[in-house]
Design a protein around this motif. Structure first.
Motif, PDB file in Angstrom:
ATOM      1  N   VAL A   1       1.053  -1.204   0.070  1.00 59.54           N
ATOM      2  CA  VAL A   1       0.230  -0.039  -0.058  1.00 59.54           C
ATOM      3  C   VAL A   1       1.182   1.146   0.011  1.00 59.54           C
ATOM      4  CG1 VAL A   1      -1.863   1.268   0.894  1.00 59.54           C
ATOM      5  CG2 VAL A   1      -1.693  -1.094   1.314  1.00 59.54           C
ATOM      6  N   PRO A   2       0.933   1.945  -1.073  1.00 59.47           N
ATOM      7  CA  PRO A   2       1.793   2.913  -1.059  1.00 59.47           C
ATOM      8  C   PRO A   2       1.712   4.058  -0.179  1.00 59.47           C
ATOM      9  CG  PRO A   2       0.950   2.571  -3.246  1.00 59.47           C
ATOM     10  CD  PRO A   2       0.315   1.975  -2.377  1.00 59.47           C
ATOM     11  N   ASP A   3       3.157   4.387   0.571  1.00 62.89           N
ATOM     12  CA  ASP A   3       3.278   5.497   1.251  1.00 62.89           C
ATOM     13  C   ASP A   3       2.782   4.996   2.824  1.00 62.89           C
ATOM     14  OD1 ASP A   3       4.097   7.160  -0.555  1.00 62.89           O
ATOM     15  OD2 ASP A   3       2.226   8.018  -1.182  1.00 62.89           O
ATOM     16  N   LEU A   4       2.340   3.818   3.073  1.00 58.90           N
ATOM     17  CA  LEU A   4       1.640   3.351   4.316  1.00 58.90           C
ATOM     18  C   LEU A   4       2.756   2.250   4.839  1.00 58.90           C
ATOM     19  CD1 LEU A   4      -2.170   3.611   3.954  1.00 58.90           C
ATOM     20  CD2 LEU A   4      -0.298   5.290   5.268  1.00 58.90           C
ATOM     21  N   PHE A   5       2.177   1.022   4.211  1.00 58.70           N
ATOM     22  CA  PHE A   5       2.955  -0.242   4.642  1.00 58.70           C
ATOM     23  C   PHE A   5       2.863  -1.176   3.653  1.00 58.70           C
ATOM     24  CE2 PHE A   5      -1.040   0.385   7.229  1.00 58.70           C
ATOM     25  CZ  PHE A   5      -1.725  -0.250   6.495  1.00 58.70           C
ATOM     26  N   GLY A   6       3.628  -2.323   3.770  1.00 60.22           N
ATOM     27  CA  GLY A   6       3.220  -3.539   2.958  1.00 60.22           C
ATOM     28  C   GLY A   6       3.554  -4.613   3.682  1.00 60.22           C
ATOM     29  N   ALA A   7       3.510  -5.902   3.077  1.00 62.81           N
ATOM     30  CA  ALA A   7       3.623  -7.092   3.862  1.00 62.81           C
ATOM     31  C   ALA A   7       4.042  -8.356   2.745  1.00 62.81           C
ATOM     32  CB  ALA A   7       2.548  -7.473   4.788  1.00 62.81           C
ATOM     33  N   ARG A   8       4.777  -8.913   2.933  1.00 62.49           N
ATOM     34  CA  ARG A   8       5.204 -10.024   2.169  1.00 62.49           C
ATOM     35  C   ARG A   8       5.888 -11.120   2.805  1.00 62.49           C
ATOM     36  NH1 ARG A   8      10.444 -11.330   0.423  1.00 62.49           N
ATOM     37  NH2 ARG A   8      10.818 -12.721  -1.520  1.00 62.49           N
ATOM     38  N   VAL A   9       5.062 -12.424   2.693  1.00 58.68           N
ATOM     39  CA  VAL A   9       5.472 -13.498   3.374  1.00 58.68           C
ATOM     40  C   VAL A   9       6.017 -14.488   2.539  1.00 58.68           C
ATOM     41  CG1 VAL A   9       4.483 -15.525   4.844  1.00 58.68           C
ATOM     42  CG2 VAL A   9       3.674 -13.072   5.083  1.00 58.68           C
ATOM     43  N   ALA A  10       7.229 -14.989   2.603  1.00 53.93           N
ATOM     44  CA  ALA A  10       7.792 -16.020   1.820  1.00 53.93           C
ATOM     45  C   ALA A  10       8.368 -17.112   2.389  1.00 53.93           C
ATOM     46  CB  ALA A  10       9.121 -15.203   1.096  1.00 53.93           C
ATOM     47  N   ASP A  11       8.017 -18.390   1.865  1.00 49.21           N
ATOM     48  CA  ASP A  11       8.262 -19.724   2.642  1.00 49.21           C
ATOM     49  C   ASP A  11       8.475 -20.845   1.379  1.00 49.21           C
ATOM     50  OD1 ASP A  11       7.695 -19.865   5.523  1.00 49.21           O
ATOM     51  OD2 ASP A  11       6.162 -18.565   4.794  1.00 49.21           O
ATOM     52  N   VAL A  12       9.262 -21.556   1.533  1.00 48.30           N
ATOM     53  CA  VAL A  12       9.576 -22.596   0.531  1.00 48.30           C
ATOM     54  C   VAL A  12       8.785 -23.676   0.914  1.00 48.30           C
ATOM     55  CG1 VAL A  12      11.343 -24.219  -0.295  1.00 48.30           C
ATOM     56  CG2 VAL A  12      12.250 -21.855   0.202  1.00 48.30           C
ATOM     57  N   VAL A  13       8.328 -24.374  -0.017  1.00 57.42           N
ATOM     58  CA  VAL A  13       7.148 -25.352  -0.081  1.00 57.42           C
ATOM     59  C   VAL A  13       7.583 -26.658  -1.080  1.00 57.42           C
ATOM     60  CG1 VAL A  13       4.544 -26.047  -0.390  1.00 57.42           C
ATOM     61  CG2 VAL A  13       5.392 -23.606   0.259  1.00 57.42           C
ATOM     62  N   ALA A  14       7.526 -27.656  -0.446  1.00 54.21           N
ATOM     63  CA  ALA A  14       7.652 -28.829  -1.291  1.00 54.21           C
ATOM     64  C   ALA A  14       6.535 -29.499  -1.848  1.00 54.21           C
ATOM     65  CB  ALA A  14       8.434 -30.035  -0.704  1.00 54.21           C
ATOM     66  N   CYS A  15       6.386 -29.847  -3.199  1.00 55.83           N
ATOM     67  CA  CYS A  15       5.343 -30.793  -3.523  1.00 55.83           C
ATOM     68  C   CYS A  15       5.590 -32.291  -3.517  1.00 55.83           C
ATOM     69  CB  CYS A  15       5.266 -30.468  -5.102  1.00 55.83           C
ATOM     70  SG  CYS A  15       3.629 -31.200  -5.814  1.00 55.83           S
ATOM     71  N   THR A  16       4.448 -32.900  -2.790  1.00 56.85           N
ATOM     72  CA  THR A  16       4.793 -34.271  -2.315  1.00 56.85           C
ATOM     73  C   THR A  16       3.809 -35.203  -2.983  1.00 56.85           C
ATOM     74  OG1 THR A  16       3.632 -34.651  -0.386  1.00 56.85           O
ATOM     75  CG2 THR A  16       5.839 -33.330  -0.118  1.00 56.85           C
ATOM     76  N   PRO A  17       3.691 -36.332  -3.043  1.00 59.42           N
ATOM     77  CA  PRO A  17       2.647 -37.178  -3.581  1.00 59.42           C
ATOM     78  C   PRO A  17       1.323 -36.857  -2.773  1.00 59.42           C
ATOM     79  CG  PRO A  17       4.695 -38.673  -3.472  1.00 59.42           C
ATOM     80  CD  PRO A  17       5.040 -37.445  -2.711  1.00 59.42           C
ATOM     81  N   ASP A  18       1.483 -36.513  -1.574  1.00 58.16           N
ATOM     82  CA  ASP A  18       0.166 -36.283  -0.443  1.00 58.16           C
ATOM     83  C   ASP A  18      -0.280 -34.780  -0.680  1.00 58.16           C
ATOM     84  OD1 ASP A  18       0.128 -38.921   0.199  1.00 58.16           O
ATOM     85  OD2 ASP A  18       1.639 -38.484   1.889  1.00 58.16           O
ATOM     86  N   GLY A  19       0.736 -33.978  -1.296  1.00 54.59           N
ATOM     87  CA  GLY A  19       0.184 -32.552  -1.343  1.00 54.59           C
ATOM     88  C   GLY A  19       1.471 -31.585  -1.084  1.00 54.59           C
ATOM     89  N   PRO A  20       0.853 -30.356  -0.733  1.00 50.60           N
ATOM     90  CA  PRO A  20       2.146 -29.568  -0.492  1.00 50.60           C
ATOM     91  C   PRO A  20       2.603 -29.534   0.952  1.00 50.60           C
ATOM     92  CG  PRO A  20      -0.044 -28.473  -0.211  1.00 50.60           C
ATOM     93  CD  PRO A  20      -0.371 -29.767  -0.796  1.00 50.60           C
ATOM     94  N   VAL A  21       3.877 -29.590   1.242  1.00 51.65           N
ATOM     95  CA  VAL A  21       4.494 -29.515   2.655  1.00 51.65           C
ATOM     96  C   VAL A  21       5.510 -28.126   2.840  1.00 51.65           C
ATOM     97  CG1 VAL A  21       5.965 -30.779   4.336  1.00 51.65           C
ATOM     98  CG2 VAL A  21       4.381 -31.976   2.658  1.00 51.65           C
ATOM     99  N   PRO A  22       5.056 -27.156   3.659  1.00 48.84           N
ATOM    100  CA  PRO A  22       6.080 -26.233   3.860  1.00 48.84           C
ATOM    101  C   PRO A  22       7.396 -26.935   4.587  1.00 48.84           C
ATOM    102  CG  PRO A  22       3.926 -25.869   4.788  1.00 48.84           C
ATOM    103  CD  PRO A  22       3.937 -27.322   4.470  1.00 48.84           C
ATOM    104  N   LEU A  23       8.560 -26.450   4.069  1.00 45.13           N
ATOM    105  CA  LEU A  23       9.831 -27.016   4.446  1.00 45.13           C
ATOM    106  C   LEU A  23      10.257 -26.240   5.881  1.00 45.13           C
ATOM    107  CD1 LEU A  23      11.695 -27.586   1.553  1.00 45.13           C
ATOM    108  CD2 LEU A  23      10.174 -29.201   2.722  1.00 45.13           C
ATOM    109  N   GLY A  24       9.417 -25.086   6.302  1.00 46.81           N
ATOM    110  CA  GLY A  24       9.862 -24.465   7.492  1.00 46.81           C
ATOM    111  C   GLY A  24       8.711 -24.109   8.379  1.00 46.81           C
TER     112      GLY A  24
END
Length: 345
Positions: free
Chosen positions: A311-334
């Motif tokens: 949001v210009p001139d106010l604030f921002g937020a970014r959330v980054a995480d590494v995810v693995a695709c497995t046979p059972d679906g997504p698994v966050p690695l952290g």
């Protein structure tokens, strides 16, 4: 052996970066050569790069792969077979290195051959990425204990660089400290802005540990969140959950951007959403799969999911995480992201 080239004895054993043993290297080399034949490429010439590491490059400075040989050489042109018609060169090759090849052959990007093979990580690679994620999260965990009030962005970025080095980081790829209105600038470089109570604080680290890359981005708030920040941040978290669910076997990679966009657009923050929602990570910090291209997720792929709102001139937020695709679906690695951490000093 081609004169002038330092032969890599038992080439398949050289290509054994993990704990799976020589069979891993032998299978990888066979797959590379099959891809070379399919692409009509007679040799690969690689410099120090993710592709170089993928094929077990050591001291180099160049690695040459042909149908018959794997060699490291300071003069790669002499390691390329005479009569080679098409040679794949490393996309990170410098201009002077390209001019120095003096090869009478068509030069094409080696990534055309190697990129599809690097998409799906082997078990030891997934574990290496997991360790890299843990190291990056450890840096941010220590960062929470630092004294932020009254310090400048630049000073705190310097503290994080020290923590990165102490964590065993082999290469710092990017680092972000952005306070207050600067958190709404995705390309902001830490400067002399003083960090004050009431600031949103965007912090991220991206580096290479054990040869593999990871990035973690989190949002801190100084003493208390600014007005309306929590509502915006809750949308980023919801978009992250939606994007995570799309990282499943057989799912189109484009669906990640669609899932993230649907949440953010529906919240009314659509005009402030970052266009970039993620990219693959592994030996490189920006590799396939990419959401903007056709393709589907498959087990073994690793993806850095990174929805953001600015949001210009106010604030921002970014959330980054590494995810693995497995046979059972997504698994966050952290550690799965939650509420922004409140800094008390």
């Amino acid at each position: 052996m081609t004169p002038g080239a330092e032969h890599v004895a038992a080439g398949a054993e050289r290509l054994t970066p993990g704990a799976d043993g020589p069979a891993t290297g032998a299978g990888r080399l066979a797959a590379v050569r099959a891809a070379m034949r399919a692409a009509g490429v007679d040799a690969l010439v690689l410099r120090s790069s993710p592709d170089f590491r993928f094929l077990g490059g050591g001291e180099g400075p160049f690695l040459v792969v042909t149908e018959q040989d794997v060699a490291e050489s300071a003069d790669p042109a002499r390691a390329v077979p005479g009569g080679a018609r098409r040679v794949g060169v490393d996309p990170e090759m410098r201009v002077r290195e390209l001019f120095g090849l003096t090869i009478e052959a068509e030069l094409v990007p080696a990534s055309n051959v190697l990129w599809p093979l690097r998409l799906r990580k082997e078990p030891y690679e997934l574990e290496a990425v997991r360790r890299a994620v843990a190291a990056a999260e450890g840096v941010l965990g220590q960062a929470r204990e630092l004294a932020w009030f009254g310090a400048t962005e630049r000073a705190m970025a310097g503290r994080l660089r020290v923590l990165m080095a102490e964590s065993g980081c082999e290469e710092l790829l990017s680092l972000r400290v952005a306070a207050g209105e600067h958190s709404a600038l995705p390309a902001h470089v830490p400067g002399e802005r003083v960090i004050n109570p009431g600031d949103a604080l965007a912090v991220s680290v991206c580096g290479r540990w054990g040869g593999y890359c990871a990035e973690v981005a989190r949002v801190f708030v100084v003493a208390e969140p600014p007005e309306d920040f929590e509502a915006m941040y809750s949308v980023v978290l919801a978009a992250h959950r939606a994007g995570l669910a799309a990282v499943r076997p057989g799912g189109a990679v484009r669906q990640v951007a669609g899932a993230v966009g649907e949440v953010i657009d529906g919240s009314g923050y659509g005009h402030f959403a970052a266009a970039h929602v993620g990219r693959g990570v592994g030996l490189g910090h920006d590799e396939g799969p990419w959401p903007g291209e056709d393709g589907v997720f498959a087990p073994g792929m690793t993806f850095c999911l990174e929805p953001a709102i600015y949001v210009p001139d106010l604030f921002g937020a970014r959330v980054a995480d590494v995810v693995a695709c497995t046979p059972d679906g997504p698994v966050p690695l952290g550690t799965y992201p939650g509420e922004p951490h409140v800094l008390e000093r």
